[in-house]
Motif scaffolding. Sequence first.
Motif, PDB file in Angstrom:
ATOM      1  N   GLN A 162       0.844  -1.195   0.000  1.00 35.24           N
ATOM      2  CA  GLN A 162       0.000   0.000   0.000  1.00 35.24           C
ATOM      3  C   GLN A 162       0.878   1.243   0.000  1.00 35.24           C
ATOM      4  O   GLN A 162       1.869   1.324   0.717  1.00 35.24           O
ATOM      5  N   THR A 163       0.501   2.189  -0.861  1.00 28.81           N
ATOM      6  CA  THR A 163       1.076   3.532  -0.837  1.00 28.81           C
ATOM      7  C   THR A 163      -0.059   4.454  -0.404  1.00 28.81           C
ATOM      8  O   THR A 163      -1.153   3.992  -0.083  1.00 28.81           O
ATOM      9  N   GLU A 164       0.161   5.755  -0.447  1.00 31.82           N
ATOM     10  CA  GLU A 164      -0.904   6.678  -0.075  1.00 31.82           C
ATOM     11  C   GLU A 164      -2.085   6.614  -1.033  1.00 31.82           C
ATOM     12  O   GLU A 164      -3.212   6.901  -0.657  1.00 31.82           O
ATOM     13  N   SER A 165      -1.847   6.202  -2.284  1.00 31.80           N
ATOM     14  CA  SER A 165      -2.927   6.232  -3.267  1.00 31.80           C
ATOM     15  C   SER A 165      -3.229   4.897  -3.948  1.00 31.80           C
ATOM     16  O   SER A 165      -4.141   4.825  -4.759  1.00 31.80           O
ATOM     17  N   GLN A 166      -2.479   3.841  -3.646  1.00 31.01           N
ATOM     18  CA  GLN A 166      -2.653   2.566  -4.336  1.00 31.01           C
ATOM     19  C   GLN A 166      -2.579   1.401  -3.357  1.00 31.01           C
ATOM     20  O   GLN A 166      -1.853   1.458  -2.367  1.00 31.01           O
ATOM     21  N   HIS A 167      -3.290   0.335  -3.702  1.00 32.36           N
ATOM     22  CA  HIS A 167      -3.233  -0.903  -2.929  1.00 32.36           C
ATOM     23  C   HIS A 167      -3.130  -2.055  -3.915  1.00 32.36           C
ATOM     24  O   HIS A 167      -3.886  -2.118  -4.884  1.00 32.36           O
ATOM     25  N   LEU A 168      -2.186  -2.970  -3.672  1.00 30.97           N
ATOM     26  CA  LEU A 168      -1.961  -4.089  -4.568  1.00 30.97           C
ATOM     27  C   LEU A 168      -1.787  -5.355  -3.752  1.00 30.97           C
ATOM     28  O   LEU A 168      -1.073  -5.356  -2.745  1.00 30.97           O
ATOM     29  N   THR A 169      -2.466  -6.423  -4.171  1.00 30.39           N
ATOM     30  CA  THR A 169      -2.308  -7.731  -3.551  1.00 30.39           C
ATOM     31  C   THR A 169      -1.693  -8.670  -4.569  1.00 30.39           C
ATOM     32  O   THR A 169      -2.190  -8.800  -5.685  1.00 30.39           O
ATOM     33  N   LEU A 170      -0.592  -9.317  -4.186  1.00 29.18           N
ATOM     34  CA  LEU A 170       0.122 -10.258  -5.041  1.00 29.18           C
ATOM     35  C   LEU A 170       0.045 -11.654  -4.452  1.00 29.18           C
ATOM     36  O   LEU A 170       0.051 -11.816  -3.221  1.00 29.18           O
ATOM     37  N   PHE A 186      -5.329  -4.978  -8.107  1.00 25.15           N
ATOM     38  CA  PHE A 186      -4.961  -3.584  -7.906  1.00 25.15           C
ATOM     39  C   PHE A 186      -6.189  -2.746  -7.573  1.00 25.15           C
ATOM     40  O   PHE A 186      -7.244  -2.931  -8.149  1.00 25.15           O
ATOM     41  N   GLU A 187      -6.017  -1.775  -6.652  1.00 27.19           N
ATOM     42  CA  GLU A 187      -7.074  -0.823  -6.305  1.00 27.19           C
ATOM     43  C   GLU A 187      -6.477   0.561  -6.112  1.00 27.19           C
ATOM     44  O   GLU A 187      -5.422   0.694  -5.500  1.00 27.19           O
ATOM     45  N   GLN A 188      -7.141   1.583  -6.625  1.00 29.00           N
ATOM     46  CA  GLN A 188      -6.815   2.972  -6.281  1.00 29.00           C
ATOM     47  C   GLN A 188      -7.496   3.261  -4.954  1.00 29.00           C
ATOM     48  O   GLN A 188      -8.638   2.866  -4.749  1.00 29.00           O
TER      49      GLN A 188
END
Length: 99
Positions: A34-42, A96-98
């Motif tokens: 997670q960053t301030e604007s993005q979330h990613l699951t691998l 991926f999610e914003q």
Amino acid sequence: MDDTKLFECARPEFITRLNVTRIEDQGMLQVNLQTESQHLTLHGYEALADSVSDMLMAELIVISEVLNTGQEFGTIRIECWVDESYSVYWCDSANFEQT
């Protein structure tokens, strides 16, 4: 090969949260970035585990879906630039999610 960029993170934007969970007896891992604007699951196995420390230290991370490679597994490419070195890792899936 066809590439679709799913996620990019470059300094000064940093990964603010990284969680790793083993989700199956066979050793499959789930990594949440997670960053301030993005979330990613691998999801993946050993190569995904190997990429975690590079992702935390990288100046640039690019995660892409790579199609038409002929590979049965590992269609998600994780590229990390740490100091002056480049590493590439592969995993099996990404969501991926914003935020």
